[in-house]
Design a protein around this motif. Sequence first.
Motif, short mmCIF file in Angstrom:
data_model
loop_
_atom_site.label_atom_id
_atom_site.label_comp_id
_atom_site.label_asym_id
_atom_site.label_seq_id
_atom_site.Cartn_x
_atom_site.Cartn_y
_atom_site.Cartn_z
N CYS A 54 -6.34 -8.11 11.48
CA CYS A 54 -6.41 -8.79 10.18
C CYS A 54 -5.28 -9.78 9.99
O CYS A 54 -5.45 -10.80 9.33
N GLY A 55 -4.11 -9.50 10.53
CA GLY A 55 -3.00 -10.45 10.46
C GLY A 55 -1.90 -10.03 9.50
O GLY A 55 -1.97 -8.99 8.84
N SER A 56 -0.92 -10.86 9.41
CA SER A 56 0.28 -10.61 8.62
C SER A 56 -0.04 -10.40 7.14
O SER A 56 -0.86 -11.11 6.56
N GLY A 57 0.63 -9.41 6.56
CA GLY A 57 0.49 -9.16 5.12
C GLY A 57 -0.60 -8.17 4.76
O GLY A 57 -0.68 -7.74 3.61
N PHE A 58 -1.45 -7.79 5.70
CA PHE A 58 -2.53 -6.85 5.41
C PHE A 58 -2.07 -5.42 5.69
O PHE A 58 -1.43 -5.15 6.70
N GLY A 59 -2.41 -4.51 4.77
CA GLY A 59 -2.11 -3.10 4.93
C GLY A 59 -3.34 -2.28 4.61
O GLY A 59 -4.19 -2.69 3.81
N ARG A 60 -3.43 -1.10 5.20
CA ARG A 60 -4.57 -0.22 4.96
C ARG A 60 -4.56 0.29 3.53
O ARG A 60 -3.51 0.57 2.96
N VAL A 61 -5.74 0.40 2.95
CA VAL A 61 -5.87 0.90 1.59
C VAL A 61 -6.20 2.39 1.63
O VAL A 61 -6.67 2.91 2.65
N ASN A 62 -5.96 3.06 0.52
CA ASN A 62 -6.29 4.47 0.40
C ASN A 62 -7.79 4.66 0.62
O ASN A 62 -8.60 4.02 -0.06
N GLY A 63 -8.18 5.50 1.56
CA GLY A 63 -9.60 5.71 1.88
C GLY A 63 -10.17 4.62 2.76
O GLY A 63 -11.38 4.59 3.00
N GLY A 64 -9.33 3.73 3.25
CA GLY A 64 -9.80 2.58 4.02
C GLY A 64 -9.90 2.80 5.51
O GLY A 64 -10.06 1.84 6.26
N THR A 65 -9.80 4.04 5.96
CA THR A 65 -10.00 4.36 7.37
C THR A 65 -11.14 5.36 7.45
O THR A 65 -11.01 6.50 7.00
N GLN A 66 -12.28 4.92 7.96
CA GLN A 66 -13.48 5.75 8.00
C GLN A 66 -14.03 5.83 9.42
O GLN A 66 -14.15 4.81 10.10
N PRO A 67 -14.39 7.03 9.88
CA PRO A 67 -14.97 7.15 11.22
C PRO A 67 -16.39 6.58 11.27
O PRO A 67 -17.13 6.66 10.29
N ALA A 68 -16.73 5.99 12.41
CA ALA A 68 -18.10 5.56 12.67
C ALA A 68 -18.71 6.63 13.56
O ALA A 68 -18.34 6.76 14.73
N THR A 69 -19.63 7.43 12.99
CA THR A 69 -20.20 8.56 13.71
C THR A 69 -21.68 8.34 14.02
O THR A 69 -22.39 7.70 13.26
N ASP A 70 -22.10 8.91 15.14
CA ASP A 70 -23.50 8.81 15.52
C ASP A 70 -24.29 9.98 14.92
O ASP A 70 -23.73 10.79 14.17
N HIS A 71 -25.57 10.09 15.26
CA HIS A 71 -26.43 11.13 14.67
C HIS A 71 -26.01 12.55 15.07
O HIS A 71 -26.40 13.50 14.42
N LYS A 72 -25.19 12.67 16.11
CA LYS A 72 -24.69 13.99 16.52
C LYS A 72 -23.33 14.30 15.89
O LYS A 72 -22.76 15.35 16.15
N GLY A 73 -22.80 13.36 15.10
CA GLY A 73 -21.50 13.55 14.48
C GLY A 73 -20.33 13.17 15.37
O GLY A 73 -19.18 13.44 15.04
N ILE A 74 -20.62 12.53 16.49
CA ILE A 74 -19.56 12.12 17.42
C ILE A 74 -18.97 10.80 16.95
O ILE A 74 -19.69 9.84 16.66
N ILE A 75 -17.65 10.75 16.88
CA ILE A 75 -16.95 9.53 16.44
C ILE A 75 -16.93 8.54 17.60
O ILE A 75 -16.46 8.85 18.69
#
Length: 158
Positions: A35-56
């Motif tokens: 994202c570049g300079s000045g960007f920080g993660r927001v609360n709840g802003g990290t989410q796993p991408a999981t498949d139909h078996k629940g594997i990340i």
Amino acid sequence: MARLASAALLATTLTALPATATAAASAGYTPEQVCGSGFGRVNGGTQPATDHKGIIQGYVYLLYNARTGENCVVTIKSNFVGQPTLTRATLFRQIIGQNPDKFEDEGAYKYYAGPVKAQAKGRCVIFHGLITNMRAGERSSASSIQAFGGSRDYGNCG
């Protein structure tokens, strides 16, 4: 002696390959770098991408730059790294009484999709990501893996 040296070199090379791929995937690309300079993660802003078996298969990240009022979404693969597979990062900016604005990056990427940036000061956003094992132009099949992640509701209403 030459055979012994060749065998040792081959064993060292084969042992080092997985570590190199892992290092490129994890240490090489952080959402802040993408994202570049000045960007920080927001609360709840990290989410796993999981498949139909629940594997990340990777993670979808939402970051914010308080100085500019921009949101940034990036989807970083943890599987299929180095392979050009269909990967997507999407940001929806809420507009009261209307359909949301949609910002998206999708392609056959080796490591990540994004950054997708949008000015959203005073507005709420939803973010999504997709990671697959499908190559460009390939149709979905029984062996296809599709992993989804992101937010369900509007948030980060900076």
